[in-house]
Every structure is written in structure tokens, then in C-alpha cells.
Design a protein around this motif. Structure first.
Motif, PDB file in Angstrom:
ATOM      1  N   TYR A  78       0.834  -1.209   0.000  1.00  0.00           N
ATOM      2  CA  TYR A  78       0.000   0.000   0.000  1.00  0.00           C
ATOM      3  C   TYR A  78       0.864   1.252   0.000  1.00  0.00           C
ATOM      4  CZ  TYR A  78       1.072  -0.667   4.965  1.00  0.00           C
ATOM      5  OH  TYR A  78       1.715  -0.881   6.154  1.00  0.00           O
ATOM      6  N   LEU A  90      -5.083   4.598   3.124  1.00  0.00           N
ATOM      7  CA  LEU A  90      -4.088   3.914   2.297  1.00  0.00           C
ATOM      8  C   LEU A  90      -4.654   3.609   0.925  1.00  0.00           C
ATOM      9  CD1 LEU A  90      -2.973   1.158   4.851  1.00  0.00           C
ATOM     10  CD2 LEU A  90      -1.889   3.381   4.480  1.00  0.00           C
ATOM     11  N   GLU A  91      -3.793   3.600  -0.076  1.00  0.00           N
ATOM     12  CA  GLU A  91      -4.175   3.128  -1.399  1.00  0.00           C
ATOM     13  C   GLU A  91      -3.625   1.716  -1.545  1.00  0.00           C
ATOM     14  OE1 GLU A  91      -3.173   4.178  -5.993  1.00  0.00           O
ATOM     15  OE2 GLU A  91      -3.538   5.851  -4.615  1.00  0.00           O
ATOM     16  N   PRO A  92      -4.507   0.715  -1.643  1.00  0.00           N
ATOM     17  CA  PRO A  92      -4.020  -0.669  -1.698  1.00  0.00           C
ATOM     18  C   PRO A  92      -3.331  -0.991  -3.019  1.00  0.00           C
ATOM     19  CG  PRO A  92      -6.414  -0.609  -1.949  1.00  0.00           C
ATOM     20  CD  PRO A  92      -5.968   0.808  -1.694  1.00  0.00           C
ATOM     21  N   ILE A  99      -2.869  -7.248   3.238  1.00  0.00           N
ATOM     22  CA  ILE A  99      -2.611  -6.001   3.964  1.00  0.00           C
ATOM     23  C   ILE A  99      -2.983  -6.167   5.432  1.00  0.00           C
ATOM     24  CG2 ILE A  99      -3.281  -3.568   4.204  1.00  0.00           C
ATOM     25  CD1 ILE A  99      -3.659  -3.605   1.096  1.00  0.00           C
TER      26      ILE A  99
END
Length: 136
Positions: A78, A90-92, A99
Motif C-alpha cells: 500500500y 491507504l491506497e491498496p 494487507i
């Protein structure tokens, strides 16, 4: 005129079927009142469509985590979008379970771990680079 009263009047006219052109930097008002969104930057259209279309076009989903623990860096899983106190966005880059497992094994306990679409405010900040207050 009180801003809240103005918003109520706009919403009332909208519900009666009136077309309202609304210019603002307050994205929470846009999400509440607008059917369609047009974001301009440097005189050029950056995004246009319904609120849902704009969110889809801008790019998928983010993970919002609420935790008292610091979230460790992990560029493979992420990237950090925003940190505000206990709330981390968060941007996965990987599977959500991977994650979550990574955070758990790092000792992070989450009050909330939620997959969300970016808000219009997130999109606005990403396009313009910072928060702009009404009138600036």
C-alpha cells in the motif's frame, strides 16, 4: 445569509426539479447537493460526471484504518494517502487480506479497517494539491 440556510434553500429548489449551478470548493456540499460534478484546473476540464462516475474515473478504492498504533511503511502492499490523528487512508496495491495480515503481524490493532471509495474532497486535494478554502 447563513450558509446552512443557503444550503437548505438550494436543496429545496433542487428537490423541486430546478437546475442549480453551484460553484464551491466545499466538496462535502457537492456530495450532498450535486447530481453532476465538473472539476476544472488551469481552465481545463479534469473530471466531469455524476458523483459516482467521478469517483470511479478518479480511481477505485482506498482503505481507511482507525488505530492507536502507527501504521508501518510497506510499499509492496500500500501507499499512504493521508494521516489525520488515528485515521490513516491507504491506497491498496495488494489483496486486502494480505494487507490486514501484514498489519496484524506488525502488531497493529485496528478499531476500523474499511474499504472505501475516495471522497470528492480526496479527489479535489489530489488534483489541486492542497485544501483551498472558499474565497481564496
Amino acid at each position: 445569509m447563513n450558509r446552512r440556510l443557503l444550503m437548505d434553500i438550494v436543496e429545496e429548489h433542487q428537490q423541486k426539479g430546478a437546475t442549480v449551478i453551484f460553484v464551491t470548493h466545499q466538496m462535502e456540499e457537492v456530495e450532498r447537493l450535486c447530481d453532476r460534478v465538473l472539476l476544472l484546473k488551469d481552465g481545463r476540464r479534469r473530471l466531469y460526471g455524476t458523483v459516482n462516475e467521478v469517483k470511479e474515473e478518479f480511481g477505485g478504492k482506498v482503505i481507511e484504518i482507525v488505530s492507536d498504533n502507527p501504521i508501518p511503511e510497506n510499499d509492496k502492499l500500500y501507499t499512504f494517502k493521508r494521516k489525520e490523528g488515528k485515521v490513516v487512508t491507504l491506497e491498496p496495491k495488494a489483496d486486502l487480506f494480505a494487507i490486514q495480515r501484514s498489519l496484524t503481524s506488525a502488531g497493529v490493532t485496528c478499531e476500523r479497517f474499511e474499504l472505501k471509495r475516495p471522497s470528492l474532497d480526496d479527489i479535489f486535494v489530489s488534483i489541486y494539491g492542497h485544501h483551498t478554502k472558499e474565497g481564496e
